[in-house]
Scaffold this motif. Structure first.
Motif, PDB file in Angstrom:
ATOM      1  N   LEU A  45       0.825  -1.201   0.000  1.00  0.00           N
ATOM      2  CA  LEU A  45       0.000   0.000   0.000  1.00  0.00           C
ATOM      3  C   LEU A  45       0.862   1.255   0.000  1.00  0.00           C
ATOM      4  CD1 LEU A  45      -2.417  -1.251   2.791  1.00  0.00           C
ATOM      5  CD2 LEU A  45      -2.786  -1.400   0.326  1.00  0.00           C
ATOM      6  N   GLY A  46       0.397   2.283  -0.688  1.00  0.00           N
ATOM      7  CA  GLY A  46       1.145   3.538  -0.742  1.00  0.00           C
ATOM      8  C   GLY A  46       1.245   4.211   0.609  1.00  0.00           C
ATOM      9  N   THR A  47       0.202   4.090   1.420  1.00  0.00           N
ATOM     10  CA  THR A  47       0.187   4.585   2.798  1.00  0.00           C
ATOM     11  C   THR A  47       0.082   3.378   3.724  1.00  0.00           C
ATOM     12  OG1 THR A  47      -0.925   6.625   2.130  1.00  0.00           O
ATOM     13  CG2 THR A  47      -1.011   6.030   4.465  1.00  0.00           C
ATOM     14  N   ALA A 146       0.620   0.721  -8.912  1.00  0.00           N
ATOM     15  CA  ALA A 146       1.007  -0.449  -8.105  1.00  0.00           C
ATOM     16  C   ALA A 146       2.520  -0.475  -7.996  1.00  0.00           C
ATOM     17  CB  ALA A 146       0.501  -1.746  -8.736  1.00  0.00           C
ATOM     18  N   TRP A 147       3.031  -1.128  -6.968  1.00  0.00           N
ATOM     19  CA  TRP A 147       4.478  -1.284  -6.836  1.00  0.00           C
ATOM     20  C   TRP A 147       5.017  -2.133  -7.983  1.00  0.00           C
ATOM     21  CZ3 TRP A 147       5.873   2.278  -3.796  1.00  0.00           C
ATOM     22  CH2 TRP A 147       5.196   2.554  -2.612  1.00  0.00           C
ATOM     23  N   VAL A 148       6.260  -1.897  -8.344  1.00  0.00           N
ATOM     24  CA  VAL A 148       6.899  -2.668  -9.412  1.00  0.00           C
ATOM     25  C   VAL A 148       6.790  -4.160  -9.134  1.00  0.00           C
ATOM     26  CG1 VAL A 148       9.118  -3.217 -10.494  1.00  0.00           C
ATOM     27  CG2 VAL A 148       8.468  -0.821 -10.137  1.00  0.00           C
ATOM     28  N   THR A 167       6.902   6.136 -13.587  1.00  0.00           N
ATOM     29  CA  THR A 167       7.019   5.658 -12.212  1.00  0.00           C
ATOM     30  C   THR A 167       7.278   6.847 -11.285  1.00  0.00           C
ATOM     31  OG1 THR A 167       9.420   5.297 -12.355  1.00  0.00           O
ATOM     32  CG2 THR A 167       7.990   3.441 -12.940  1.00  0.00           C
ATOM     33  N   VAL A 168       7.027   6.608 -10.002  1.00  0.00           N
ATOM     34  CA  VAL A 168       7.311   7.613  -8.986  1.00  0.00           C
ATOM     35  C   VAL A 168       7.867   6.894  -7.764  1.00  0.00           C
ATOM     36  CG1 VAL A 168       4.955   7.497  -8.070  1.00  0.00           C
ATOM     37  CG2 VAL A 168       6.344   9.554  -7.687  1.00  0.00           C
ATOM     38  N   GLY A 169       8.811   7.524  -7.084  1.00  0.00           N
ATOM     39  CA  GLY A 169       9.385   6.927  -5.887  1.00  0.00           C
ATOM     40  C   GLY A 169       8.557   7.259  -4.657  1.00  0.00           C
ATOM     41  N   LEU A 170       8.255   6.225  -3.834  1.00  0.00           N
ATOM     42  CA  LEU A 170       7.536   6.415  -2.584  1.00  0.00           C
ATOM     43  C   LEU A 170       8.259   5.641  -1.485  1.00  0.00           C
ATOM     44  CD1 LEU A 170       3.838   5.939  -3.796  1.00  0.00           C
ATOM     45  CD2 LEU A 170       4.993   8.100  -3.317  1.00  0.00           C
ATOM     46  N   ALA A 171       8.012   6.034  -0.239  1.00  0.00           N
ATOM     47  CA  ALA A 171       8.695   5.369   0.877  1.00  0.00           C
ATOM     48  C   ALA A 171       7.703   5.088   1.999  1.00  0.00           C
ATOM     49  CB  ALA A 171       9.841   6.235   1.378  1.00  0.00           C
ATOM     50  N   PRO A 172       6.807   4.120   1.832  1.00  0.00           N
ATOM     51  CA  PRO A 172       5.774   3.870   2.847  1.00  0.00           C
ATOM     52  C   PRO A 172       6.327   3.419   4.195  1.00  0.00           C
ATOM     53  CG  PRO A 172       5.788   2.121   1.214  1.00  0.00           C
ATOM     54  CD  PRO A 172       6.673   3.206   0.687  1.00  0.00           C
ATOM     55  N   ARG A 173       7.490   2.769   4.197  1.00  0.00           N
ATOM     56  CA  ARG A 173       8.115   2.339   5.442  1.00  0.00           C
ATOM     57  C   ARG A 173       9.532   2.895   5.580  1.00  0.00           C
ATOM     58  NH1 ARG A 173       6.239  -4.056   5.924  1.00  0.00           N
ATOM     59  NH2 ARG A 173       4.277  -3.669   7.088  1.00  0.00           N
ATOM     60  N   GLY A 174       9.761   4.052   4.959  1.00  0.00           N
ATOM     61  CA  GLY A 174      11.052   4.710   5.102  1.00  0.00           C
ATOM     62  C   GLY A 174      12.122   4.246   4.147  1.00  0.00           C
ATOM     63  N   GLU A 175      11.759   3.385   3.213  1.00  0.00           N
ATOM     64  CA  GLU A 175      12.711   2.894   2.213  1.00  0.00           C
ATOM     65  C   GLU A 175      12.118   3.132   0.830  1.00  0.00           C
ATOM     66  OE1 GLU A 175      14.791  -1.326   0.779  1.00  0.00           O
ATOM     67  OE2 GLU A 175      13.631  -1.222   2.648  1.00  0.00           O
ATOM     68  N   ARG A 176      12.934   3.670  -0.102  1.00  0.00           N
ATOM     69  CA  ARG A 176      12.421   4.016  -1.417  1.00  0.00           C
ATOM     70  C   ARG A 176      11.979   2.774  -2.187  1.00  0.00           C
ATOM     71  NH1 ARG A 176      12.912   8.050  -5.512  1.00  0.00           N
ATOM     72  NH2 ARG A 176      12.704   7.091  -7.575  1.00  0.00           N
ATOM     73  N   ARG A 181       2.935   4.072 -12.346  1.00  0.00           N
ATOM     74  CA  ARG A 181       1.697   4.781 -12.667  1.00  0.00           C
ATOM     75  C   ARG A 181       1.069   4.135 -13.904  1.00  0.00           C
ATOM     76  NH1 ARG A 181       3.864  10.942 -12.447  1.00  0.00           N
ATOM     77  NH2 ARG A 181       5.061  10.086 -14.194  1.00  0.00           N
ATOM     78  N   LEU A 182      -0.250   3.977 -13.857  1.00  0.00           N
ATOM     79  CA  LEU A 182      -0.970   3.272 -14.917  1.00  0.00           C
ATOM     80  C   LEU A 182      -2.095   4.141 -15.467  1.00  0.00           C
ATOM     81  CD1 LEU A 182      -1.156  -0.055 -12.954  1.00  0.00           C
ATOM     82  CD2 LEU A 182       0.193   0.278 -15.020  1.00  0.00           C
ATOM     83  N   ARG A 183      -2.308   4.023 -16.775  1.00  0.00           N
ATOM     84  CA  ARG A 183      -3.345   4.816 -17.444  1.00  0.00           C
ATOM     85  C   ARG A 183      -4.189   3.906 -18.324  1.00  0.00           C
ATOM     86  NH1 ARG A 183      -3.107  10.356 -20.866  1.00  0.00           N
ATOM     87  NH2 ARG A 183      -4.734   9.888 -22.398  1.00  0.00           N
ATOM     88  N   LEU A 184      -5.501   4.146 -18.287  1.00  0.00           N
ATOM     89  CA  LEU A 184      -6.429   3.398 -19.129  1.00  0.00           C
ATOM     90  C   LEU A 184      -7.345   4.392 -19.841  1.00  0.00           C
ATOM     91  CD1 LEU A 184      -7.760   0.748 -20.109  1.00  0.00           C
ATOM     92  CD2 LEU A 184      -9.199   0.833 -18.053  1.00  0.00           C
ATOM     93  N   ASP A 185      -7.257   4.439 -21.158  1.00  0.00           N
ATOM     94  CA  ASP A 185      -8.187   5.242 -21.942  1.00  0.00           C
ATOM     95  C   ASP A 185      -9.463   4.434 -22.169  1.00  0.00           C
ATOM     96  OD1 ASP A 185      -6.138   7.010 -22.000  1.00  0.00           O
ATOM     97  OD2 ASP A 185      -5.830   6.990 -24.164  1.00  0.00           O
TER      98      ASP A 185
END
Length: 210
Positions: A45-47, A146-148, A167-176, A181-185
């Motif tokens: 999860l992102g958060t 979703a995560w890689v 893609t974008v870097g996130l650190a939900p538990r303090g680690e990158r 990112r996904l797109r659907l037309d």
């Protein structure tokens, strides 16, 4: 005019019923989350809200959903649909948008209780809100992520027609970690043989599509 017209909204699929969250549904949702959402060693999860469940028994989780309801605005909204199978709460499917009347874009996210995973419910939930967005609200684009390493979520997205959008870097538990990112037309949506049933939209459509 109903004071809270979203309470009439219902999405139905072959196996599931999705309704915007209410208090009784949230209490059931907390029980589902406390029974397990994912392997504790992995954070999909992102958060990382599931990390707090053992400490506050779901108090922060309920406040989060209350806050979502309180912050609902026509130009900045999020609907947390509680999903039920055979009358039992199994998880939540979210859909939201900003400036939808101009951009015609939505974003989605979801989670399922661990014991309900692996049955195709996650796919069915997402199809429900995608059909709702494209066919009933007039959305043109749906975004998710979703995560890689989250192969299950990424397989569902690919099956439905999503493409990578960076893609974008996130650190939900303090680690990158890398988040895809996904797109659907709308034109690329791979549809199932069934169509979602939507009830109660007339009462709240102006709140959502303005």
């Amino acid at each position: 005019m109903d004071a809270w017209p979203l309470r009439h909204l219902v999405l139905r699929t072959p196996r599931l019923e999705l309704r915007p969250d209410d208090d009784e549904g949230l209490y059931e949702l907390v029980d589902v989350a406390r029974a397990g959402v994912h392997d504790p060693a992995v954070m999909p999860l992102g958060t990382p809200w599931t990390d707090d469940l053992a400490n506050d028994n779901g108090f922060s989780m309920v406040k989060f959903y209350w806050g979502r309801r309180a912050q609902f605005e026509a130009k900045d909204w999020n609907i947390s649909f509680i999903a039920r199978h055979e009358g039992k709460v199994i998880g939540v499917q979210e859909i939201g948008a900003r400036d939808f009347g101009v951009l015609r874009e939505v974003g989605t996210g979801s989670w399922l209780g661990l014991k309900y995973q692996g049955n195709g419910f996650g796919t069915e939930m997402r199809i429900a809100v995608l059909q709702f967005a494209f066919d009933h609200l007039g959305a043109r684009i749906a975004r998710s992520g979703a995560w890689v390493g989250n192969h299950a979520s990424n397989r569902v997205s690919a099956k439905l027609g999503y493409v990578h959008d960076g893609t974008v870097g996130l650190a939900p538990r303090g680690e990158r970690l890398e988040h895809v990112r996904l797109r659907l037309d709308a034109a690329n949506f791979v549809r199932p043989e069934w169509n979602v049933s939507v009830e109660g939209l007339a009462e709240c459509v102006q709140l959502i599509t303005s």
